[in-house]
Design an enzyme around this catalytic site. Structure first.
Site, PDB file in Angstrom:
ATOM      1  CG  ASP A   1     -29.104 -28.036  56.424  1.00  0.00           C
ATOM      2  OD1 ASP A   1     -29.586 -27.361  55.473  1.00  0.00           O
ATOM      3  OD2 ASP A   1     -27.887 -28.139  56.617  1.00  0.00           O
TER       4      ASP A   1
ATOM      5  CG  ASN B   1     -38.597 -17.612  56.752  1.00  0.00           C
ATOM      6  OD1 ASN B   1     -38.800 -16.464  56.350  1.00  0.00           O
ATOM      7  ND2 ASN B   1     -37.634 -17.896  57.637  1.00  0.00           N
TER       8      ASN B   1
ATOM      9  CD  GLN C   1     -22.417 -18.847  46.751  1.00  0.00           C
ATOM     10  OE1 GLN C   1     -21.361 -18.875  47.338  1.00  0.00           O
ATOM     11  NE2 GLN C   1     -23.575 -19.208  47.327  1.00  0.00           N
TER      12      GLN C   1
ATOM     13  CB  SER D   1     -36.873 -11.877  47.323  1.00  0.00           C
ATOM     14  OG  SER D   1     -36.211 -10.640  47.197  1.00  0.00           O
TER      15      SER D   1
ATOM     16  CE1 TYR E   1     -32.298 -14.041  48.984  1.00  0.00           C
ATOM     17  CE2 TYR E   1     -33.009 -12.252  47.568  1.00  0.00           C
ATOM     18  CZ  TYR E   1     -33.178 -13.007  48.711  1.00  0.00           C
ATOM     19  OH  TYR E   1     -34.215 -12.734  49.577  1.00  0.00           O
TER      20      TYR E   1
ATOM     21  CB  VAL F   1     -37.621  -7.377  56.674  1.00  0.00           C
ATOM     22  CG1 VAL F   1     -38.002  -7.554  58.142  1.00  0.00           C
ATOM     23  CG2 VAL F   1     -38.864  -7.457  55.797  1.00  0.00           C
ATOM     24  NE  ARG F   2     -36.189  -1.689  61.649  1.00  0.00           N
ATOM     25  CZ  ARG F   2     -37.296  -1.101  61.185  1.00  0.00           C
ATOM     26  NH1 ARG F   2     -37.300  -0.506  60.009  1.00  0.00           N
ATOM     27  NH2 ARG F   2     -38.407  -1.131  61.885  1.00  0.00           N
ATOM     28  CB  THR F   3     -33.732  -9.895  59.274  1.00  0.00           C
ATOM     29  OG1 THR F   3     -33.352  -9.817  57.876  1.00  0.00           O
ATOM     30  CG2 THR F   3     -35.244  -9.847  59.395  1.00  0.00           C
TER      31      THR F   3
HETATM   32  P1  NAP Z   1     -32.168 -14.065  58.215  1.00  0.00           P
HETATM   33  O1  NAP Z   1     -32.407 -13.168  59.363  1.00  0.00           O
HETATM   34  O2  NAP Z   1     -30.820 -14.144  57.607  1.00  0.00           O
HETATM   35  O3  NAP Z   1     -32.657 -15.514  58.622  1.00  0.00           O
HETATM   36  C1  NAP Z   1     -32.530 -16.573  57.721  1.00  0.00           C
HETATM   37  C2  NAP Z   1     -32.992 -17.840  58.404  1.00  0.00           C
HETATM   38  O4  NAP Z   1     -32.870 -18.910  57.448  1.00  0.00           O
HETATM   39  C3  NAP Z   1     -32.147 -18.198  59.619  1.00  0.00           C
HETATM   40  O5  NAP Z   1     -32.969 -18.761  60.609  1.00  0.00           O
HETATM   41  C4  NAP Z   1     -31.194 -19.246  59.053  1.00  0.00           C
HETATM   42  O6  NAP Z   1     -30.708 -20.175  60.014  1.00  0.00           O
HETATM   43  C5  NAP Z   1     -32.133 -19.955  58.095  1.00  0.00           C
HETATM   44  N1  NAP Z   1     -31.439 -20.820  57.155  1.00  0.00           N
HETATM   45  C6  NAP Z   1     -30.475 -20.494  56.246  1.00  0.00           C
HETATM   46  N2  NAP Z   1     -30.057 -21.603  55.613  1.00  0.00           N
HETATM   47  C7  NAP Z   1     -30.771 -22.649  56.126  1.00  0.00           C
HETATM   48  C8  NAP Z   1     -30.792 -24.036  55.887  1.00  0.00           C
HETATM   49  N3  NAP Z   1     -29.992 -24.612  54.975  1.00  0.00           N
HETATM   50  N4  NAP Z   1     -31.656 -24.796  56.605  1.00  0.00           N
HETATM   51  C9  NAP Z   1     -32.461 -24.237  57.522  1.00  0.00           C
HETATM   52  N5  NAP Z   1     -32.479 -22.938  57.818  1.00  0.00           N
HETATM   53  C10 NAP Z   1     -31.638 -22.142  57.115  1.00  0.00           C
HETATM   54  O7  NAP Z   1     -33.135 -13.685  56.991  1.00  0.00           O
HETATM   55  P2  NAP Z   1     -34.607 -13.064  56.958  1.00  0.00           P
HETATM   56  O8  NAP Z   1     -34.468 -11.648  56.554  1.00  0.00           O
HETATM   57  O9  NAP Z   1     -35.381 -13.424  58.159  1.00  0.00           O
HETATM   58  O10 NAP Z   1     -35.159 -13.835  55.670  1.00  0.00           O
HETATM   59  C11 NAP Z   1     -36.194 -14.804  55.722  1.00  0.00           C
HETATM   60  C12 NAP Z   1     -36.700 -15.027  54.319  1.00  0.00           C
HETATM   61  O11 NAP Z   1     -37.168 -13.785  53.778  1.00  0.00           O
HETATM   62  C13 NAP Z   1     -35.619 -15.530  53.357  1.00  0.00           C
HETATM   63  O12 NAP Z   1     -36.160 -16.503  52.496  1.00  0.00           O
HETATM   64  C14 NAP Z   1     -35.249 -14.272  52.579  1.00  0.00           C
HETATM   65  O13 NAP Z   1     -34.736 -14.570  51.302  1.00  0.00           O
HETATM   66  C15 NAP Z   1     -36.580 -13.559  52.518  1.00  0.00           C
HETATM   67  N6  NAP Z   1     -36.472 -12.115  52.276  1.00  0.00           N
HETATM   68  C16 NAP Z   1     -35.888 -11.297  53.202  1.00  0.00           C
HETATM   69  C17 NAP Z   1     -35.811  -9.938  52.940  1.00  0.00           C
HETATM   70  C18 NAP Z   1     -35.199  -8.958  53.934  1.00  0.00           C
HETATM   71  O14 NAP Z   1     -35.123  -7.748  53.619  1.00  0.00           O
HETATM   72  N7  NAP Z   1     -34.794  -9.378  55.112  1.00  0.00           N
HETATM   73  C19 NAP Z   1     -36.303  -9.413  51.737  1.00  0.00           C
HETATM   74  C20 NAP Z   1     -36.901 -10.281  50.820  1.00  0.00           C
HETATM   75  C21 NAP Z   1     -36.981 -11.624  51.113  1.00  0.00           C
HETATM   76  P3  NAP Z   1     -29.262 -19.990  60.777  1.00  0.00           P
HETATM   77  O15 NAP Z   1     -29.525 -19.068  61.934  1.00  0.00           O
HETATM   78  O16 NAP Z   1     -28.914 -21.386  61.178  1.00  0.00           O
HETATM   79  O17 NAP Z   1     -28.317 -19.391  59.768  1.00  0.00           O
END
Ligand code: NAP
Length: 224
Positions: free
Chosen positions: A51, A78, A96, A132, A147, A180-182
């Site tokens: 964590d 990440n 927050q 980001s 953020y 990204v589609r997540t």
């Molecule tokens: P996501 O699908 O929401 O996944 C986030 C991941 O981070 C999950 O595995 C989550 O674990 C984990 N996480 C959150 N808090 C945590 C903690 N305290 N300790 C350990 N793990 C933790 O997001 P994503 O889109 O893959 O994003 C990955 C990275 O890319 C992030 O840093 C995000 O800011 C960056 N990003 C994403 C986008 C986008 O469009 N998706 C754009 C720009 C940047 P749980 O499953 O346990 O919650």
């Protein structure tokens, strides 16, 4: 090691790095979710509970890592949260802001501190901070307050770590995956996870080793 890798972009970075032949540690805060993710990948991938918002969890992970491995070639910070729904820069609560920074910024920094002995033992090592466009000076939005500020500060962490680590052969870069589609990006986002992971994987593998202290998208340097 890739943090927050049980789903989304982190999972895809692990998948691609393991295809490159790396032994990868998939780190996640939830053991069940992490082990399930590992079971979908090949035998080069192992699980670590982590964590990133919890100082003790990071220390424990570093100790457990050291019991099994003697060096760390690549650390991908990440893990991230995007918790600003309904808040803006005029209303965001201090609590927050702190919570977002704990995960998105302080976690990444403390991980480098805790794993530094293993990064040093690698001879040359690479740290990749998943930032980001919301952390770009031109991308800051008053409607996404904690953020944006946390990713802006993460980019500051990249610059300062580079100053201290470059001479030791440890490179530190920020990258933006695009939209990204997540779960975080949502289904309307323009990019697949494969595209979102690409620049992080490139920085971990094929990027010229002298590149450090920079910010990238689509394998190209972008402005802070
Ligand atoms: P996501 O699908 O929401 O996944 C986030 C991941 O981070 C999950 O595995 C989550 O674990 C984990 N996480 C959150 N808090 C945590 C903690 N305290 N300790 C350990 N793990 C933790 O997001 P994503 O889109 O893959 O994003 C990955 C990275 O890319 C992030 O840093 C995000 O800011 C960056 N990003 C994403 C986008 C986008 O469009 N998706 C754009 C720009 C940047 P749980 O499953 O346990 O919650």
């Amino acid at each position: 090691m890739v943090t927050g890798a049980n789903r989304g972009i982190g999972f895809e970075i692990v998948r691609q790095l393991s295809k490159h032949g790396f032994r990868v540690v998939l780190a996640a805060r939830n053991r069940n979710a992490g082990e399930r993710a590992v079971s979908e990948l090949n035998r080069n991938v192992s699980f670590q509970t982590l964590d990133v918002s919890d100082e003790a969890s990071i220390q424990r992970a570093a100790k457990e890592f050291g019991d099994k491995h003697d060096h760390l070639d690549v650390l991908v910070n990440n893990a991230g949260i995007y918790p600003d729904e309904g808040a803006n820069i005029l209303t965001i609560r201090r609590e927050q802001l702190t919570a977002t920074f704990q995960t998105n910024t302080f976690g990444a920094l403390q991980l480098v501190q805790a794993f530094l002995p293993y990064l040093q033992k690698a001879g040359t090592a690479r740290v990749i901070n998943v930032s980001s466009g919301y952390g770009e000076l031109d991308g800051l939005s008053g409607d996404v307050p904690s953020y944006c500020l946390s990713k802006l500060a993460l980019n500051g962490v990249t610059i300062m770590l580079d100053q201290k680590l470059r001479s030791e052969g440890i490179t530190v870069n920020s990258m933006c995956p695009g939209w990204v589609r997540t779960d975080m990006g949502g289904p309307s986002a323009s990019r697949s996870v494969e595209e979102g992971a690409d620049t992080a994987v490139w920085l971990a593998t094929d990027a010229p080793p002298e590149i450090s202290g920079k910010f990238f998208r689509d394998r190209k340097e972008i402005h802070w």
